[in-house]
Scaffold this motif. Structure first.
Motif, PDB file in Angstrom:
ATOM      1  N   THR A  42       5.169 -23.440   0.446  1.00 54.19           N
ATOM      2  CA  THR A  42       4.296 -24.729   0.316  1.00 54.19           C
ATOM      3  C   THR A  42       5.079 -25.982  -0.758  1.00 54.19           C
ATOM      4  OG1 THR A  42       3.172 -22.877  -0.295  1.00 54.19           O
ATOM      5  CG2 THR A  42       1.704 -24.586  -0.457  1.00 54.19           C
TER       6      THR A  42
ATOM      7  N   ARG B  72       6.135 -29.626  10.146  1.00 55.09           N
ATOM      8  CA  ARG B  72       7.363 -28.392   9.963  1.00 55.09           C
ATOM      9  C   ARG B  72       8.174 -27.803  10.557  1.00 55.09           C
ATOM     10  NH1 ARG B  72       5.472 -24.976   4.979  1.00 55.09           N
ATOM     11  NH2 ARG B  72       3.561 -26.670   4.560  1.00 55.09           N
ATOM     12  N   GLU B  73       7.857 -28.253  11.968  1.00 53.74           N
ATOM     13  CA  GLU B  73       8.719 -28.136  12.590  1.00 53.74           C
ATOM     14  C   GLU B  73      10.041 -28.377  12.932  1.00 53.74           C
ATOM     15  OE1 GLU B  73       5.818 -28.637  13.805  1.00 53.74           O
ATOM     16  OE2 GLU B  73       4.544 -26.200  14.192  1.00 53.74           O
TER      17      GLU B  73
ATOM     18  N   ARG C  82      10.984 -23.528   6.115  1.00 54.50           N
ATOM     19  CA  ARG C  82       9.575 -24.090   6.676  1.00 54.50           C
ATOM     20  C   ARG C  82       8.660 -23.214   6.066  1.00 54.50           C
ATOM     21  NH1 ARG C  82      11.473 -23.131  12.623  1.00 54.50           N
ATOM     22  NH2 ARG C  82      13.047 -25.515  11.745  1.00 54.50           N
ATOM     23  N   ASP C  83       8.958 -22.005   5.686  1.00 53.32           N
ATOM     24  CA  ASP C  83       7.880 -21.344   5.053  1.00 53.32           C
ATOM     25  C   ASP C  83       7.260 -21.260   3.695  1.00 53.32           C
ATOM     26  OD1 ASP C  83       7.270 -19.710   7.596  1.00 53.32           O
ATOM     27  OD2 ASP C  83       8.684 -18.095   6.358  1.00 53.32           O
TER      28      ASP C  83
END
Length: 356
Positions: free
Chosen positions: A134, A123-124, A131-132
């Protein structure tokens, strides 16, 4: 009002073409198949038949983020991105997402971005704007199955791949509910009919090469330089340059994985800028040597430069001056300095194509 009088919503499908390669002739790729199934599931919902999915089916090695493709992004109400290791190293996919978030989402991904994770990723490495969010996870893995497997790959089985069909239906329901409350994107108006398009002579090869959109990779070390780097990307955009920020080493990522991500960007780049801002000169020296070696393998003929940013008072970079272009922006970003580097790259492109 009948369906013909209602506005259509466009869903822009962003994906790496390697994830859609068919396993056999006459069989659609996995992404194309998923979108087709999703469209059919969506049609069962209210106003679902008023949703159009748009995909670019050109081959990725020849693909460019053209003005037409950017227009398709801007005209879309939502974007559906298929996240995978190949997606994260594709500069075209990254620019599609960045263009959508900036111009449709007004800088916020929010409820207009839908993610499908095809294979596990870090995810990084995702764009910070998404990135946040779902994603819908379309892969499985276990102790008895160490290699992750994409659900329904290469061809979904109507009976065996129950998880695949559940995810398709779940995503269709979420899309249907969200599109009911979102206003459709407004397409750009066509040029006035009373203004005929002037007939121009065909451009010379020299002119075509000179006007080609360049790709530049920007390397930076410290978060303190993030504002300066963002300004650099914006200013390069004004100079008809697509600038991509080289990814840093993500947590849990191996050196080989990081190198592969950087190489993916360098394969399509015409030049690289190493930012010397708050980082120590030893980092600039090491990064410059690393980039030069990678370019020699991945993109012969591409050029590197050192972009000296604030602070003004710092040690010399320590690189040998021969063949090195240094852009002095220690007192603040200077468009003239960036223009000098861009012009040099264009001249190099012309020389390599035999027009100079």
């Amino acid at each position: 009002m009948n369906e013909q009088g209602r506005s259509h919503h466009q869903v822009f499908v962003s994906y790496a073409h390697a994830d859609d390669l068919p396993m056999d002739e006459g069989v659609p790729g996995w992404v194309s198949s998923f979108v087709d199934k999703l469209s059919r599931a969506l049609a069962r919902h209210a106003n679902g038949a008023l949703v159009d999915f748009w995909m670019d089916h050109s081959l990725e090695p020849q693909r460019k983020v053209t003005d037409e493709l950017k227009l398709k992004v801007r005209e879309s109400a939502v974007i559906l991105a298929f996240i995978s290791p190949r997606y994260l190293v594709s500069p075209w996919c990254q620019q599609e997402m960045a263009t959508f978030v900036a111009e449709v989402g007004q800088g916020i991904a929010g409820d207009r971005v839908f993610l499908v994770e095809v294979l596990p990723t870090q995810r990084e490495q995702w764009d910070a704007a998404i990135r946040d969010l779902t994603p819908v996870t379309l892969w499985t893995g276990s102790m008895t199955q160490p290699a992750p497997r994409t659900k329904g790959w290469p061809v979904p089985d109507p009976r065996a791949d129950r998880d695949f069909w559940d995810d398709v239906n779940r995503l269709a329901g979420v899309l249907a509910r969200q599109l009911q409350v979102l206003p459709p994107a407004i397409p750009a108006p066509p040029p006035p009919a009373e203004q005929p398009t002037p007939v121009l002579p065909p451009p010379s090869a020299n002119a075509a090469s000179a006007s080609e959109v360049l790709n530049i990779v920007v390397h930076a070390a410290d978060d303190e330089d993030s504002k300066f780097v963002s300004q650099t990307q914006a200013l390069l955009g004004e100079l008809d340059v697509d600038a991509y920020l080289a990814p840093g080493m993500a947590e849990g990522q191996t050196p080989a994985q990081h190198r592969a991500a950087v190489e993916g960007l360098l394969r399509t780049s015409h030049g690289v800028l190493v930012v010397y801002g708050s980082s120590p000169p030893t980092w600039v020296q090491a990064k410059h040597v690393e980039v030069r070696k990678l370019l020699a393998l991945e993109r012969p003929g591409a050029c590197t430069g050192v972009l000296e940013g604030p602070p003004e008072d710092k040690p010399p970079h320590g690189l040998p001056p021969r063949g090195l272009m240094v852009l002095d922006c220690r007192r603040g970003l200077q468009k003239e300095e960036l223009s000098r580097f861009v012009q040099f790259l264009r001249q190099q492109r012309l020389a390599m194509s035999g027009h100079v």
